[in-house]
Scaffold this motif. Structure first.
Motif, PDB file in Angstrom:
ATOM      1  N   GLY A 112       0.928  -1.053   0.022  1.00  0.00           N
ATOM      2  CA  GLY A 112       0.180   0.090  -0.134  1.00  0.00           C
ATOM      3  C   GLY A 112       0.810   1.255   0.073  1.00  0.00           C
ATOM      4  O   GLY A 112       0.748   2.146  -0.848  1.00  0.00           O
ATOM      5  N   ALA A 113       2.052   1.269   0.763  1.00  0.00           N
ATOM      6  CA  ALA A 113       2.971   2.275   0.627  1.00  0.00           C
ATOM      7  C   ALA A 113       3.632   2.671  -0.469  1.00  0.00           C
ATOM      8  O   ALA A 113       3.637   3.822  -0.982  1.00  0.00           O
ATOM      9  N   ALA A 114       4.109   1.399  -1.103  1.00  0.00           N
ATOM     10  CA  ALA A 114       4.766   1.519  -2.310  1.00  0.00           C
ATOM     11  C   ALA A 114       3.868   1.926  -3.584  1.00  0.00           C
ATOM     12  O   ALA A 114       4.114   2.826  -4.333  1.00  0.00           O
ATOM     13  N   CYS A 115       2.361   1.625  -3.520  1.00  0.00           N
ATOM     14  CA  CYS A 115       1.353   2.105  -4.452  1.00  0.00           C
ATOM     15  C   CYS A 115       1.311   3.683  -4.018  1.00  0.00           C
ATOM     16  O   CYS A 115       1.216   4.370  -5.495  1.00  0.00           O
ATOM     17  N   TYR A 121      -1.256  13.997  -4.542  1.00  0.00           N
ATOM     18  CA  TYR A 121      -1.394  13.576  -3.094  1.00  0.00           C
ATOM     19  C   TYR A 121      -2.958  13.180  -2.970  1.00  0.00           C
ATOM     20  O   TYR A 121      -3.442  12.462  -2.085  1.00  0.00           O
ATOM     21  N   ALA A 122      -3.609  13.662  -3.924  1.00  0.00           N
ATOM     22  CA  ALA A 122      -5.063  13.504  -3.831  1.00  0.00           C
ATOM     23  C   ALA A 122      -5.627  12.035  -4.703  1.00  0.00           C
ATOM     24  O   ALA A 122      -6.333  11.246  -3.908  1.00  0.00           O
ATOM     25  N   ILE A 123      -4.814  11.685  -5.437  1.00  0.00           N
ATOM     26  CA  ILE A 123      -5.144  10.314  -6.156  1.00  0.00           C
ATOM     27  C   ILE A 123      -4.909   9.083  -5.224  1.00  0.00           C
ATOM     28  O   ILE A 123      -5.921   8.205  -5.416  1.00  0.00           O
ATOM     29  N   ALA A 167       1.717   6.510   3.881  1.00  0.00           N
ATOM     30  CA  ALA A 167       2.664   6.840   3.069  1.00  0.00           C
ATOM     31  C   ALA A 167       2.165   8.036   2.472  1.00  0.00           C
ATOM     32  O   ALA A 167       3.048   9.106   2.164  1.00  0.00           O
ATOM     33  N   VAL A 168       0.932   8.576   2.333  1.00  0.00           N
ATOM     34  CA  VAL A 168       0.471   9.777   1.694  1.00  0.00           C
ATOM     35  C   VAL A 168       1.041  10.884   2.768  1.00  0.00           C
ATOM     36  O   VAL A 168       1.794  11.775   2.259  1.00  0.00           O
TER      37      VAL A 168
END
Length: 246
Positions: A80-83, A100-102, A145-146
């Motif tokens: 998830g973080a890599a995504c 950052y929104a995507i 991650a975001v």
């Protein structure tokens, strides 16, 4: 007003206040997902420290298959973080306002699918529990991650240990400054209030998520998805409008 707030929270141009306010929103969402998810599957999904510790315990007592599932949860969180990193870097390479929104819209979509489909597949207990745990681990990795990329690893939202540690350090610094008058060694301005609000936001989110799951079941994730969409949608529209002009 709503559009400017969305740009303030998730636009490509960042400010310290925007980072803090987005952190509060995401801490609330993380608390709600973690607590509501626990009621759904009897496992917290943002606490990788606990999962890794549990893996070690399970291996020690010979429960290798269950320990392997813990490893899968860890890999899913990392995925998830890599995504998020892939999405943010791709958007940044295209100079998009929605970098950052995507990832947050992807998180909202996954939560919405879970809320809509959860009650329909809940009868298949083994499969449903596995899918739910992995989905929530992925979402927590994605979200953490975001805010980590936005804030330069200053703000975390999916776990409290780091927040509580930083808050304790700053309280110690503040007490030292009071005891040793004249020293310039002091906490960063606004850092202590920010950490306290993050902690409170996570707790209130957890309480809301637990009560919401008891009242609404899996549909309790739908308001969270709607909040994330409202937070992230305007920068995406800005990119669409900009592309139409070209």
């Amino acid at each position: 007003m709503a559009k400017s707030l969305s740009r303030h929270l998730t636009g490509a141009r960042r400010t310290e206040s925007g980072n803090r306010n987005l952190g509060y929103v995401l801490a609330f969402v993380a608390g709600a997902i973690n607590a509501g998810g626990f009621l759904a599957v009897q496992q917290y999904t943002s606490h990788m420290t606990g999962i890794v510790s549990e893996m070690a315990d399970l291996i020690a007592v010979g429960q290798y298959r269950i320990a392997l599932f813990g490893l899968v949860c860890l890999v899913t969180f990392i995925s998830g973080a890599a995504c998020t990193a892939l999405l943010v870097n791709y958007a940044r390479s295209r100079q998009l306002q929605s970098e950052y929104a995507i990832p947050l819209l992807l998180e909202a979509s996954l939560l919405m699918a879970f809320g809509i489909l959860g009650s329909q597949i809940a009868e298949v207990q083994g499969v449903f529990v596995t899918i739910t745990i992995l989905l929530l681990c992925f979402v927590m990795g994605l979200q953490n991650a975001v805010i980590t990329k936005i804030s330069g690893a200053v703000i975390r939202t999916t776990h409290i240990t780091g927040i509580a540690t930083d808050l304790g350090i700053d309280v110690g610094r503040w007490l030292f400054r009071k005891a040793a008058k004249g020293t310039t060694f002091a906490p960063t301005p606004q850092r202590m209030p920010m950490l306290a609000i993050l902690l409170i936001s996570f707790f209130v989110g957890g309480l809301t998520g637990a009560v919401g799951f008891q009242a609404l079941g899996y549909a309790a994730t739908l308001p969270l998805a709607a909040a994330l969409i409202a937070t992230a949608i305007t920068p995406v529209f800005d990119d669409v409008k900009e592309r139409k002009k070209r």
